[in-house]
Scaffold this motif. Structure first.
Motif, short mmCIF file in Angstrom:
data_model
loop_
_atom_site.label_atom_id
_atom_site.label_comp_id
_atom_site.label_asym_id
_atom_site.label_seq_id
_atom_site.Cartn_x
_atom_site.Cartn_y
_atom_site.Cartn_z
N ASN A 1 0.82 -1.21 0.00
CA ASN A 1 0.00 0.00 0.00
C ASN A 1 0.85 1.26 0.00
O ASN A 1 0.45 2.28 -0.55
CB ASN A 1 -0.94 0.01 1.20
CG ASN A 1 -2.07 -0.98 1.05
OD1 ASN A 1 -2.42 -1.37 -0.05
ND2 ASN A 1 -2.64 -1.39 2.16
N LYS A 2 2.03 1.19 0.60
CA LYS A 2 2.89 2.37 0.66
C LYS A 2 3.59 2.65 -0.66
O LYS A 2 3.64 3.78 -1.13
CB LYS A 2 3.95 2.19 1.76
CG LYS A 2 4.83 3.38 1.95
CD LYS A 2 5.80 3.17 3.08
CE LYS A 2 6.70 4.38 3.28
NZ LYS A 2 7.65 4.17 4.36
N TYR A 3 4.13 1.62 -1.30
CA TYR A 3 4.93 1.82 -2.51
C TYR A 3 4.17 1.60 -3.81
O TYR A 3 4.66 1.90 -4.87
CB TYR A 3 6.17 0.92 -2.46
CG TYR A 3 7.12 1.31 -1.37
CD1 TYR A 3 7.81 2.51 -1.43
CD2 TYR A 3 7.30 0.50 -0.26
CE1 TYR A 3 8.68 2.89 -0.42
CE2 TYR A 3 8.18 0.86 0.76
CZ TYR A 3 8.85 2.06 0.67
OH TYR A 3 9.70 2.43 1.68
N SER A 4 2.99 1.05 -3.72
CA SER A 4 2.18 0.84 -4.91
C SER A 4 0.75 1.25 -4.61
O SER A 4 -0.13 0.40 -4.47
CB SER A 4 2.24 -0.63 -5.34
OG SER A 4 1.41 -0.85 -6.43
N PRO A 5 0.48 2.56 -4.52
CA PRO A 5 -0.87 3.00 -4.17
C PRO A 5 -1.86 2.68 -5.28
O PRO A 5 -1.51 2.51 -6.44
CB PRO A 5 -0.71 4.51 -4.00
CG PRO A 5 0.48 4.87 -4.80
CD PRO A 5 1.38 3.67 -4.76
N GLU A 6 -3.11 2.59 -4.88
CA GLU A 6 -4.18 2.29 -5.83
C GLU A 6 -4.32 3.44 -6.83
O GLU A 6 -4.28 4.61 -6.46
CB GLU A 6 -5.49 2.11 -5.08
CG GLU A 6 -6.65 1.73 -5.95
CD GLU A 6 -7.91 1.50 -5.13
OE1 GLU A 6 -9.00 1.67 -5.70
OE2 GLU A 6 -7.80 1.16 -3.96
N GLN A 7 -4.49 3.10 -8.09
CA GLN A 7 -4.63 4.11 -9.12
C GLN A 7 -6.04 4.70 -9.05
O GLN A 7 -7.03 3.99 -8.95
CB GLN A 7 -4.40 3.51 -10.49
CG GLN A 7 -2.99 3.02 -10.70
CD GLN A 7 -2.81 2.38 -12.08
OE1 GLN A 7 -3.78 2.17 -12.79
NE2 GLN A 7 -1.59 2.10 -12.42
#
Length: 91
Positions: A37-43
């Motif tokens: 969740n920190k390095y790949s946030p939801e688009q």
């Protein structure tokens, strides 16, 4: 009686081992979720403006534009921008 004590000891040690392994799996899972969740946030997808396709061209009982806009806006808010109004009928 000696075998009973050994069996009880093995059972307790096994249950404690399983408990700590489960805690380890839960902790690693939560850590992985936090990292993702920190390095790949939801688009975030931008909402497209709704087209006014609710009234047929030859429909003599067409709704006023303000009513149609209110219905389309309510559906958009309730569905988070994923819903689409294709037809409005009075029942």
């Amino acid at each position: 009686m000696d075998n009973f004590g050994l069996g009880l000891l093995l059972m307790v040690v096994g249950m404690i081992t399983v408990y700590f392994i489960l805690l380890l799996v839960i902790g690693l899972g939560k850590g992985l979720i936090m990292l993702v969740n920190k390095y790949s946030p939801e688009q975030v997808v931008a909402a497209r403006p709704a087209r006014n396709t609710t009234n047929a061209p030859g429909d003599h009982k067409a709704l006023p534009d303000q009513t149609t806009a209110a219905i389309v806006s309510a559906v958009s808010v309730l569905t988070g921008g994923h819903g689409k109004v294709t037809k409005i009928e009075k029942q």
